[in-house]
Scaffold this motif. Structure first.
Motif, PDB file in Angstrom:
ATOM      1  N   GLU A 343       5.539 -26.939 -51.687  1.00 28.58           N
ATOM      2  CA  GLU A 343       4.948 -26.583 -50.530  1.00 28.58           C
ATOM      3  C   GLU A 343       3.759 -25.942 -50.626  1.00 28.58           C
ATOM      4  O   GLU A 343       3.181 -25.208 -49.555  1.00 28.58           O
ATOM      5  CB  GLU A 343       5.991 -25.745 -49.494  1.00 28.58           C
ATOM      6  CG  GLU A 343       6.361 -24.313 -50.218  1.00 28.58           C
ATOM      7  CD  GLU A 343       7.643 -23.693 -49.374  1.00 28.58           C
ATOM      8  OE1 GLU A 343       8.621 -24.698 -48.978  1.00 28.58           O
ATOM      9  OE2 GLU A 343       7.704 -22.752 -49.457  1.00 28.58           O
ATOM     10  N   ALA A 346       0.469 -27.039 -48.376  1.00 29.09           N
ATOM     11  CA  ALA A 346       0.805 -27.102 -47.040  1.00 29.09           C
ATOM     12  C   ALA A 346       0.879 -25.382 -46.481  1.00 29.09           C
ATOM     13  O   ALA A 346       0.118 -25.136 -45.262  1.00 29.09           O
ATOM     14  CB  ALA A 346       1.984 -27.518 -46.778  1.00 29.09           C
ATOM     15  N   TYR A 350      -2.868 -20.935 -44.980  1.00 35.56           N
ATOM     16  CA  TYR A 350      -2.380 -19.844 -43.959  1.00 35.56           C
ATOM     17  C   TYR A 350      -2.093 -18.593 -44.724  1.00 35.56           C
ATOM     18  O   TYR A 350      -2.392 -17.360 -44.390  1.00 35.56           O
ATOM     19  CB  TYR A 350      -1.327 -20.405 -43.316  1.00 35.56           C
ATOM     20  CG  TYR A 350      -1.320 -21.684 -42.487  1.00 35.56           C
ATOM     21  CD1 TYR A 350      -2.400 -21.653 -41.678  1.00 35.56           C
ATOM     22  CD2 TYR A 350      -0.460 -22.829 -42.907  1.00 35.56           C
ATOM     23  CE1 TYR A 350      -2.593 -23.002 -41.244  1.00 35.56           C
ATOM     24  CE2 TYR A 350      -0.565 -24.095 -42.415  1.00 35.56           C
ATOM     25  CZ  TYR A 350      -1.811 -24.272 -41.539  1.00 35.56           C
ATOM     26  OH  TYR A 350      -1.960 -25.653 -41.012  1.00 35.56           O
ATOM     27  N   ASN A 669       1.309 -21.760 -36.770  1.00 33.29           N
ATOM     28  CA  ASN A 669       1.469 -22.084 -38.382  1.00 33.29           C
ATOM     29  C   ASN A 669       1.828 -20.866 -39.005  1.00 33.29           C
ATOM     30  O   ASN A 669       2.249 -20.659 -40.097  1.00 33.29           O
ATOM     31  CB  ASN A 669      -0.216 -22.018 -38.738  1.00 33.29           C
ATOM     32  CG  ASN A 669      -0.551 -23.770 -38.390  1.00 33.29           C
ATOM     33  OD1 ASN A 669       0.044 -24.546 -38.413  1.00 33.29           O
ATOM     34  ND2 ASN A 669      -1.936 -23.679 -37.846  1.00 33.29           N
ATOM     35  N   HIS A 679       0.471 -30.449 -36.240  1.00 35.16           N
ATOM     36  CA  HIS A 679      -0.846 -30.116 -36.838  1.00 35.16           C
ATOM     37  C   HIS A 679      -1.622 -31.296 -36.287  1.00 35.16           C
ATOM     38  O   HIS A 679      -2.957 -31.104 -36.342  1.00 35.16           O
ATOM     39  CB  HIS A 679      -0.497 -30.285 -38.313  1.00 35.16           C
ATOM     40  CG  HIS A 679       0.273 -29.301 -38.969  1.00 35.16           C
ATOM     41  ND1 HIS A 679      -0.424 -28.067 -39.265  1.00 35.16           N
ATOM     42  CD2 HIS A 679       1.458 -29.191 -39.418  1.00 35.16           C
ATOM     43  CE1 HIS A 679       0.305 -27.194 -39.844  1.00 35.16           C
ATOM     44  NE2 HIS A 679       1.694 -27.832 -39.939  1.00 35.16           N
ATOM     45  N   ARG A 697      -8.590 -28.488 -42.231  1.00 35.96           N
ATOM     46  CA  ARG A 697      -7.440 -27.851 -42.731  1.00 35.96           C
ATOM     47  C   ARG A 697      -6.145 -28.325 -42.311  1.00 35.96           C
ATOM     48  O   ARG A 697      -5.105 -28.520 -42.824  1.00 35.96           O
ATOM     49  CB  ARG A 697      -7.473 -26.240 -42.583  1.00 35.96           C
ATOM     50  CG  ARG A 697      -6.274 -25.346 -42.810  1.00 35.96           C
ATOM     51  CD  ARG A 697      -6.312 -24.129 -41.960  1.00 35.96           C
ATOM     52  NE  ARG A 697      -6.209 -24.370 -40.592  1.00 35.96           N
ATOM     53  CZ  ARG A 697      -6.725 -23.436 -39.684  1.00 35.96           C
ATOM     54  NH1 ARG A 697      -7.538 -22.580 -39.842  1.00 35.96           N
ATOM     55  NH2 ARG A 697      -6.673 -23.723 -38.523  1.00 35.96           N
ATOM     56  N   GLU A 698      -6.186 -28.464 -40.607  1.00 35.41           N
ATOM     57  CA  GLU A 698      -4.707 -29.087 -40.344  1.00 35.41           C
ATOM     58  C   GLU A 698      -4.458 -30.432 -40.732  1.00 35.41           C
ATOM     59  O   GLU A 698      -3.298 -30.543 -41.011  1.00 35.41           O
ATOM     60  CB  GLU A 698      -5.100 -28.937 -38.827  1.00 35.41           C
ATOM     61  CG  GLU A 698      -5.083 -27.521 -37.840  1.00 35.41           C
ATOM     62  CD  GLU A 698      -3.945 -26.572 -38.520  1.00 35.41           C
ATOM     63  OE1 GLU A 698      -2.582 -27.323 -38.461  1.00 35.41           O
ATOM     64  OE2 GLU A 698      -4.236 -25.600 -38.873  1.00 35.41           O
ATOM     65  N   GLN A 700      -5.363 -31.865 -43.883  1.00 36.32           N
ATOM     66  CA  GLN A 700      -5.094 -31.766 -44.999  1.00 36.32           C
ATOM     67  C   GLN A 700      -3.823 -31.292 -45.144  1.00 36.32           C
ATOM     68  O   GLN A 700      -3.143 -31.862 -46.081  1.00 36.32           O
ATOM     69  CB  GLN A 700      -5.953 -30.704 -45.735  1.00 36.32           C
ATOM     70  CG  GLN A 700      -7.316 -31.516 -45.919  1.00 36.32           C
ATOM     71  CD  GLN A 700      -8.220 -30.371 -46.361  1.00 36.32           C
ATOM     72  OE1 GLN A 700      -8.151 -29.313 -46.322  1.00 36.32           O
ATOM     73  NE2 GLN A 700      -9.348 -30.712 -47.116  1.00 36.32           N
ATOM     74  N   VAL A 701      -3.153 -30.040 -44.343  1.00 34.63           N
ATOM     75  CA  VAL A 701      -1.870 -29.878 -44.412  1.00 34.63           C
ATOM     76  C   VAL A 701      -0.885 -30.829 -43.925  1.00 34.63           C
ATOM     77  O   VAL A 701      -0.085 -31.133 -44.388  1.00 34.63           O
ATOM     78  CB  VAL A 701      -1.684 -28.495 -43.375  1.00 34.63           C
ATOM     79  CG1 VAL A 701      -0.303 -27.984 -43.323  1.00 34.63           C
ATOM     80  CG2 VAL A 701      -2.410 -27.396 -44.112  1.00 34.63           C
TER      81      VAL A 701
END
Length: 760
Positions: A343, A346, A350, A669, A679, A697-698, A700-701
């Motif tokens: 994880e 992801a 953050y 998040n 996301h 970023r969103e 990619q997560v």
């Protein structure tokens, strides 16, 4: 010897069999010493105890082995087997001793003592309770129950010990228990008197003075004085008494002074290198200091001496599981972020952002810049986290701080809505600063209180969220005075007192900030560098007596929570009425009841809050503007439930407020980042607001979470790359999207639009 997790099951079975055969030969050196002060102990056992208490383990072992052969008494055989480390044999012999008489008290007490020593607290308590049912006034059973209460940090000793000592003031162990409890509570004068009384009685009764001397040494250490008088006296009596230094390490650990504990635990290993307990505790403490390699060395030695310690075995397994983690090192501010590989992609964006924000915030608040990297460990398996925190009293269930090391649960280990990982991390990072600023001398209540205060005022979900049990406890007059608030964390006397003490400490800090100003609160914190008591620091910094602080805090509580305190039952009735009317689809009446409940206790934001009833009623009535206003009020009060927050985001987006919708959805998040849902929506809103970097970023997560629709995720990624000016990566992402779904029209259309784009 290999670590347990590197062997096959068959090899482990063989090794355990061999070790079980050898264990009786090494146990007297490996196990912690158990001193029996009971005058009922058989003279034949006392004969073997004498060389053991003086560190003459070879002679003691020979004596117990001879006694095993010479007696047919199952209780004496059980005691001998226990002393020799044959716990399985001792268990069966204790069983026989108990079976011999339904009214036998002593065998039950001693059997329970063995379980308590082995960490099997449930079995120990069951046996102590059986003994007390047979003979409620039995001194040995009552002492055993008091010892169990002490060691488990659970229950109130305030009634047990005075009653025992009122009946018989010559009970050595009762004074020892009283002394240790007083040390843990910071009552050093009281502890000293109890320990001195225990020492005098032990000498009069020709019992070992070792435990009393160890406690007197601990008092000196806590007072920042040289304990040599007592440590040297104990070592003259028993040159191999490593338990004393393990105990000194323990008292430092419960004060969160892990570096100081390291000194004593190394001394324990030096004095008694064959002690598995000393090796284990040193290894565990080295892990708290972030020294995993050396920790493993000592834990392997502990395992070699005691392969049946669940703490040792589980910790070695945890160390091996760290191979599944990866560490991201940040130079400014200095951070080591350790996340599970499953994880990391992801969570990392953050975690890193929140870590940076917290360091910047707390550096400013407390005037302190970290001098070494702060390590943040996030465990997706709660059992691993529990192992990581082994041996610590009164800790929370979500996170813990060891100086510059933070360990905590990952959101993946809990159901969505049960755990706000962002607030937990913010709370623990605040500990890093309050501990560092004071050299780990800050009392527990103040460090916890400031962490709660920071959650409420500067964290990712600001808002003073208070639950009714805290206010009900206040009404009942059971909140502790400020000078004794640490007791609520270390030795709770009623159900949920630890949780209530967290909120009380946060409210005390909130009151102090409003009454004296935050600068004075920081001055108060820093005052603990000189090791005052809470009462002394209050007098020195706030210029009031602790009793005056308590009276003003009482007035603060009555003013802030006046509506609830006036009639607590009314709030409960309003909440029930609001939910009942909502189920009946009586939107107007449900709204009115919810608004009244909010006025009675606006700080209640947990699941099923009146804010949620209000928003649902307004939405169903077609008044989305009022629903949005209600949920915004809920968030301002500290509400964070991910489903409700997503509902607010959707309402804001539908109302055309895309900027605010993006802000609201981004906050999810920090509560539910590992859910793929949301996301993509947040990414779309960020793109609409021209925030391509955040949108990147969103997406990619989202891809790291392996969504079912990877074509849409790659398409979103392409749009984010394009908005940030990275045309080449935008094209590659579009091609990935089309490779997955060749007929995906949005990607086809964007690819055509991009034919005129020039790569940078």
């Amino acid at each position: 010897m290999q670590r347990p997790e590197t062997r096959t099951p068959q090899t482990r079975s063989i090794v355990r069999l061999v070790l079980a055969m050898l264990l009786s030969a090494v146990a007297l050196q490996a196990a912690a010493m158990q001193i029996d002060y009971d005058e009922k102990r058989a003279a034949s056992l006392r004969k073997c105890d004498e060389p053991l208490y003086h560190g003459q383990t070879v002679e003691a072992r020979a004596c117990f082995q001879a006694l095993m052969r010479a007696t047919t008494d199952p209780l004496i055989q059980a005691e001998s087997a226990w002393a020799l480390g044959d716990l399985r044999g001792a268990n069966e012999l204790f069983r026989q001793a108990v079976a011999a008489s339904d009214s036998a008290v002593l065998p039950r007490v001693r059997w329970g003592r063995m379980f308590l020593d082995a960490g099997q607290n449930g079995d120990a308590l069951r046996l102590f309770q059986e003994a007390l049912q047979i003979s409620p006034r039995d001194v040995g059973a009552r002492l055993a129950m008091a010892r169990a209460t002490l060691e488990q940090f659970n229950g109130d000793l305030a009634e047990q010990l005075p009653a025992l000592l009122a009946e018989n003031d010559s009970l050595v162990e009762a004074h020892l228990i009283a002394a240790r409890a007083a040390i843990e509570d910071g009552k050093l004068d009281e502890a000293g008197k109890a320990a001195q009384r225990a020492l005098a009685l032990a000498q009069q009764q020709k019992r070992p003075p070792l435990e009393a001397q160890g406690l007197l040494a601990a008092i000196e250490v806590i007072r920042n004085r040289d304990p040599r008088e007592w440590t040297e006296a104990a070592l003259r009596y028993n040159p191999r008494y490593g338990d004393m230094f393990v105990s000194l390490g323990y008292f430092e650990i419960i004060r969160r002074r892990y570096r100081e504990a390291d000194v004593w635990l190394r001394r324990a290993v030096e004095v008694q290198p064959e002690s598995s307990a000393a090796q284990r505790e040193l290894g565990l403490n080295l892990m708290r200091l972030g020294n995993m390699a050396e920790a493993r060395t000592h834990l392997v030695k502990a395992y070699e001496g005691d392969p049946f310690s669940t703490t040792t075995v589980n910790t070695l397994r945890l160390l091996d599981s760290l191979e599944q983690f990866e560490i991201t090192r940040v130079t400014q501010p200095p951070l080591n972020l350790q996340l599970n590989k499953s994880e990391s992609a992801a969570m990392l964006p953050y975690v890193e952002q929140l870590a940076r924000d917290s360091v910047a915030t707390f550096s400013k608040h407390y005037g302190y810049a970290p001098t070494q990297p702060i390590t943040v460990e996030i465990y997706p398996n709660h059992d691993d986290f529990a192992v990581r925190t082994a041996g610590l009293p009164g800790i929370g269930l979500l996170g813990v701080t060891f100086g510059n090391v933070v360990a905590m649960d990952s959101p993946s280990g809990r159901k969505s809505g049960d755990f706000h990982w962002g607030s937990t991390m913010w709370h623990e990072m605040a500990h890093v600063f309050t501990l560092s600023v004071t050299g780990n001398r800050v009392p527990r209540w103040l460090s916890e209180g400031l962490s709660v205060y920071e959650e409420w005022t500067s964290g990712p979900t600001p808002g003073v969220a208070v639950t009714p049990p805290v206010l009900d406890t206040f009404i009942a007059g059971k909140l502790l005075p400020i000078a004794r608030l640490d007791e609520g964390f270390l030795r709770p006397s009623y159900e949920n007192q630890v949780q209530i003490s967290y909120q009380q400490a946060g409210l005390a800090c909130l009151f102090a900030e409003q009454r004296f100003g935050f600068a004075k609160v920081v001055e108060f914190l820093r005052a603990f560098n000189d090791d005052p008591t809470t009462a002394q620091a209050i007098r020195a910094v706030f210029k009031v007596e602790p009793e005056q602080f308590d009276r003003e805090f009482d007035a603060f509580m009555k003013q802030r929570f006046a509506a609830y305190l006036a009639d607590p039952k009314r709030w409960t009735e309003l909440m029930a009425r609001a939910h009942r009317l909502l189920e009946a689809r009586n939107w107007a009446a449900a709204r009115d009841a919810a608004q009244a409940a909010i006025q009675a206790l606006p700080e209640f934001t947990e699941s099923g809050s009146a804010y949620e009833v209000l928003a649902t009623a307004e939405h169903e009535a077609g008044n989305d503007a009022a629903a949005i206003a209600g949920l915004e009020q809920w968030r301002k009060a500290g509400g964070w439930d991910p489903a409700t927050t997503r509902q607010l985001g959707a309402l804001l987006a539908a109302a055309g407020n895309k900027a605010r919708a993006a802000e609201v959805l981004a906050s999810v998040n920090y509560s539910d980042p590992l859910s793929a849902a949301g996301h993509d929506k947040l990414g779309d809103l960020l793109l609409a607001n021209g925030k391509g970097g955040d949108a990147l970023r969103e997406y990619q997560v989202l891809l790291a979470l392996q969504p079912l629709d990877t074509a849409a995720a790659q398409f979103g990624l392409a749009r984010a790359y394009r908005q940030t000016g990275d045309t080449a990566r935008a094209r590659r992402s579009l091609l990935e999207s089309l490779d997955t779904a060749p007929n995906y029209r949005p990607a086809q259309k964007l690819l055509l639009e991009m034919t005129g784009d020039r790569p940078p």
